[in-house]
Design a protein around this motif. Structure first.
Motif, PDB file in Angstrom:
ATOM      1  N   ARG A  16     -40.150 -12.946 -21.529  1.00 31.42           N
ATOM      2  CA  ARG A  16     -40.328 -11.625 -22.063  1.00 31.42           C
ATOM      3  C   ARG A  16     -41.520 -10.782 -21.409  1.00 31.42           C
ATOM      4  O   ARG A  16     -41.370  -9.747 -21.146  1.00 31.42           O
ATOM      5  CB  ARG A  16     -40.344 -11.536 -23.867  1.00 31.42           C
ATOM      6  CG  ARG A  16     -40.493 -10.178 -24.322  1.00 31.42           C
ATOM      7  CD  ARG A  16     -39.485  -9.458 -24.127  1.00 31.42           C
ATOM      8  NE  ARG A  16     -39.409  -8.089 -24.605  1.00 31.42           N
ATOM      9  CZ  ARG A  16     -39.026  -6.916 -24.222  1.00 31.42           C
ATOM     10  NH1 ARG A  16     -38.442  -7.111 -22.865  1.00 31.42           N
ATOM     11  NH2 ARG A  16     -39.036  -5.666 -24.893  1.00 31.42           N
ATOM     12  N   MET A  17     -42.517 -11.355 -21.123  1.00 35.46           N
ATOM     13  CA  MET A  17     -43.378 -10.610 -20.411  1.00 35.46           C
ATOM     14  C   MET A  17     -42.995 -10.460 -18.987  1.00 35.46           C
ATOM     15  O   MET A  17     -43.262  -9.397 -18.402  1.00 35.46           O
ATOM     16  CB  MET A  17     -44.687 -11.962 -20.337  1.00 35.46           C
ATOM     17  CG  MET A  17     -45.468 -12.066 -21.742  1.00 35.46           C
ATOM     18  SD  MET A  17     -46.877 -13.207 -21.089  1.00 35.46           S
ATOM     19  CE  MET A  17     -47.016 -14.044 -22.735  1.00 35.46           C
ATOM     20  N   LEU A  18     -42.374 -11.382 -18.543  1.00 37.45           N
ATOM     21  CA  LEU A  18     -41.633 -11.073 -17.232  1.00 37.45           C
ATOM     22  C   LEU A  18     -40.646  -9.910 -17.129  1.00 37.45           C
ATOM     23  O   LEU A  18     -40.580  -9.065 -16.109  1.00 37.45           O
ATOM     24  CB  LEU A  18     -41.108 -12.299 -16.417  1.00 37.45           C
ATOM     25  CG  LEU A  18     -42.008 -13.685 -16.246  1.00 37.45           C
ATOM     26  CD1 LEU A  18     -41.289 -14.742 -15.694  1.00 37.45           C
ATOM     27  CD2 LEU A  18     -43.443 -13.117 -15.397  1.00 37.45           C
ATOM     28  N   GLU A  19     -39.819  -9.985 -18.004  1.00 30.01           N
ATOM     29  CA  GLU A  19     -38.929  -8.774 -18.347  1.00 30.01           C
ATOM     30  C   GLU A  19     -39.693  -7.744 -18.584  1.00 30.01           C
ATOM     31  O   GLU A  19     -39.227  -6.517 -17.784  1.00 30.01           O
ATOM     32  CB  GLU A  19     -38.013  -9.146 -19.641  1.00 30.01           C
ATOM     33  CG  GLU A  19     -36.964 -10.211 -19.344  1.00 30.01           C
ATOM     34  CD  GLU A  19     -36.362 -10.414 -20.721  1.00 30.01           C
ATOM     35  OE1 GLU A  19     -36.698  -9.814 -21.697  1.00 30.01           O
ATOM     36  OE2 GLU A  19     -35.343 -11.065 -20.833  1.00 30.01           O
ATOM     37  N   GLU A  20     -40.755  -7.534 -19.181  1.00 27.62           N
ATOM     38  CA  GLU A  20     -41.283  -6.261 -19.345  1.00 27.62           C
ATOM     39  C   GLU A  20     -42.080  -5.940 -18.271  1.00 27.62           C
ATOM     40  O   GLU A  20     -42.442  -4.664 -17.973  1.00 27.62           O
ATOM     41  CB  GLU A  20     -42.112  -6.461 -20.790  1.00 27.62           C
ATOM     42  CG  GLU A  20     -42.620  -5.043 -21.390  1.00 27.62           C
ATOM     43  CD  GLU A  20     -41.381  -4.229 -21.726  1.00 27.62           C
ATOM     44  OE1 GLU A  20     -41.498  -3.075 -21.652  1.00 27.62           O
ATOM     45  OE2 GLU A  20     -40.412  -4.681 -22.237  1.00 27.62           O
ATOM     46  N   ALA A  21     -42.628  -6.705 -17.668  1.00 31.36           N
ATOM     47  CA  ALA A  21     -43.547  -6.163 -16.316  1.00 31.36           C
ATOM     48  C   ALA A  21     -42.468  -5.586 -15.323  1.00 31.36           C
ATOM     49  O   ALA A  21     -42.796  -4.800 -14.847  1.00 31.36           O
ATOM     50  CB  ALA A  21     -43.788  -7.770 -15.611  1.00 31.36           C
ATOM     51  N   MET A  22     -41.352  -6.190 -15.107  1.00 32.52           N
ATOM     52  CA  MET A  22     -40.389  -5.746 -14.033  1.00 32.52           C
ATOM     53  C   MET A  22     -39.900  -4.386 -14.688  1.00 32.52           C
ATOM     54  O   MET A  22     -39.600  -3.442 -13.951  1.00 32.52           O
ATOM     55  CB  MET A  22     -39.027  -6.704 -14.020  1.00 32.52           C
ATOM     56  CG  MET A  22     -39.344  -8.146 -13.329  1.00 32.52           C
ATOM     57  SD  MET A  22     -39.742  -7.948 -11.902  1.00 32.52           S
ATOM     58  CE  MET A  22     -38.364  -7.730 -10.947  1.00 32.52           C
ATOM     59  N   ALA A  23     -39.463  -4.272 -16.102  1.00 38.17           N
ATOM     60  CA  ALA A  23     -39.258  -2.958 -16.314  1.00 38.17           C
ATOM     61  C   ALA A  23     -40.323  -1.553 -16.369  1.00 38.17           C
ATOM     62  O   ALA A  23     -40.087  -0.746 -16.046  1.00 38.17           O
ATOM     63  CB  ALA A  23     -39.151  -3.114 -17.901  1.00 38.17           C
ATOM     64  N   ALA A  24     -41.468  -2.366 -16.633  1.00 36.14           N
ATOM     65  CA  ALA A  24     -42.581  -1.306 -16.585  1.00 36.14           C
ATOM     66  C   ALA A  24     -42.673  -0.882 -14.871  1.00 36.14           C
ATOM     67  O   ALA A  24     -42.985   0.190 -14.574  1.00 36.14           O
ATOM     68  CB  ALA A  24     -43.888  -1.984 -16.633  1.00 36.14           C
ATOM     69  N   ILE A  25     -42.762  -1.920 -13.987  1.00 38.97           N
ATOM     70  CA  ILE A  25     -42.627  -1.461 -12.412  1.00 38.97           C
ATOM     71  C   ILE A  25     -41.635  -0.703 -12.181  1.00 38.97           C
ATOM     72  O   ILE A  25     -41.763   0.520 -11.478  1.00 38.97           O
ATOM     73  CB  ILE A  25     -42.694  -2.923 -11.652  1.00 38.97           C
ATOM     74  CG1 ILE A  25     -43.712  -3.611 -11.859  1.00 38.97           C
ATOM     75  CG2 ILE A  25     -42.301  -2.414 -10.070  1.00 38.97           C
ATOM     76  CD1 ILE A  25     -43.539  -5.404 -11.113  1.00 38.97           C
ATOM     77  N   ALA A  26     -40.275  -0.834 -12.622  1.00 39.90           N
ATOM     78  CA  ALA A  26     -39.300   0.016 -12.415  1.00 39.90           C
ATOM     79  C   ALA A  26     -39.695   1.612 -13.048  1.00 39.90           C
ATOM     80  O   ALA A  26     -39.039   2.562 -12.421  1.00 39.90           O
ATOM     81  CB  ALA A  26     -37.911  -0.387 -12.846  1.00 39.90           C
ATOM     82  N   GLU A  27     -40.252   1.977 -14.218  1.00 37.04           N
ATOM     83  CA  GLU A  27     -40.393   2.907 -14.723  1.00 37.04           C
ATOM     84  C   GLU A  27     -41.672   3.598 -14.253  1.00 37.04           C
ATOM     85  O   GLU A  27     -41.508   4.933 -13.817  1.00 37.04           O
ATOM     86  CB  GLU A  27     -40.770   2.609 -16.292  1.00 37.04           C
ATOM     87  CG  GLU A  27     -39.545   2.303 -16.949  1.00 37.04           C
ATOM     88  CD  GLU A  27     -39.845   1.828 -18.339  1.00 37.04           C
ATOM     89  OE1 GLU A  27     -40.894   2.166 -18.857  1.00 37.04           O
ATOM     90  OE2 GLU A  27     -38.862   1.248 -19.030  1.00 37.04           O
ATOM     91  N   ASP A  28     -42.697   2.972 -13.981  1.00 41.98           N
ATOM     92  CA  ASP A  28     -44.026   3.703 -13.569  1.00 41.98           C
ATOM     93  C   ASP A  28     -44.465   3.141 -12.415  1.00 41.98           C
ATOM     94  O   ASP A  28     -45.660   3.705 -11.682  1.00 41.98           O
ATOM     95  CB  ASP A  28     -45.158   3.296 -14.614  1.00 41.98           C
ATOM     96  CG  ASP A  28     -44.462   3.818 -15.942  1.00 41.98           C
ATOM     97  OD1 ASP A  28     -43.767   5.009 -15.960  1.00 41.98           O
ATOM     98  OD2 ASP A  28     -44.659   3.193 -16.969  1.00 41.98           O
TER      99      ASP A  28
END
Length: 201
Positions: A16-28
């Motif tokens: 979940r940490m890795l999923e959220e890290a990738m999502a954060a990079i895509a967004e911001d």
């Protein structure tokens, strides 16, 4: 997915940490990804993330490996399909190229390339991940030539050359270099390069 985000003890799972890290990079973008910002997104502590990864570099490397593992599964499926070598090559190009300027996987690649010279762990990880793509493309090209779909070729050399061109093209896409002299979409440019390097029989 939300139900699998935390273990029973309330801690956020590594995946979940890795999923959220990738999502954060895509967004911001990558610059805004800090341990504290990621912890806030996950509703946990920065210390909990550090416990698993130790540093931001290792978190980024783990996220890239996680993303690449999913792509490796897709590549294996692609190579196993009962279709023409030309179609497999086209699908390989689609899989390799970024999905746009905010593609998190390619953003990570560019960041880690810059950090690789002074970091043996990153350098070895890059070598391994690159070798996986090289091996699979070599296999695709060699099989296509053997079946008479591609002209006779040196699969190792052609795979290396094509991947180098795809890296350059992908970097331009992620960096948003829209003023390039070639106005074609990235996939069309990749197809043109592939047609020159891997001519049909």
């Amino acid at each position: 997915m939300a139900g699998a985000a935390r273990r029973r003890d309330g801690h956020v799972t590594q995946e979940r940490m890795l999923e959220e890290a990738m999502a954060a990079i895509a967004e911001d973008g990558l610059a805004s990804l800090t341990m504290s910002a990621l912890a806030e997104r996950l509703g946990t502590s920065g210390g909990h993330i550090l416990y698993y990864f130790g540093s931001k570099d290792r978190l980024l490397l783990a996220a890239l490996r996680w993303s690449e593992a999913a792509l490796a599964d897709e590549r294996r499926a692609l190579l196993a399909r009962r279709t023409t070598a030309e179609r497999k090559l086209d699908d390989f190009l689609r899989l390799y190229l970024p999905r746009g300027p905010r593609d998190p996987r390619w953003t990570l690649w560019i960041e880690l390339w810059a950090r690789t010279p002074g970091n043996p762990e990153l350098r070895e990880a890059q070598r391994q991940l690159d070798a996986d793509w090289q091996r699979d493309l070599e296999s695709l090209l060699a099989a296509g030539a053997e079946r008479g779909r591609f002209a006779p070729l040196d699969a190792t050399a052609r795979a290396s050359e094509l991947l180098a061109l795809l890296d350059g093209l992908s970097t331009r896409v992620v960096l948003g270099q829209d003023s390039a002299p070639d106005p074609r979409p990235p996939l069309d440019a990749a197809r043109a390069a592939a047609a020159l390097l891997v001519p049909r029989a």
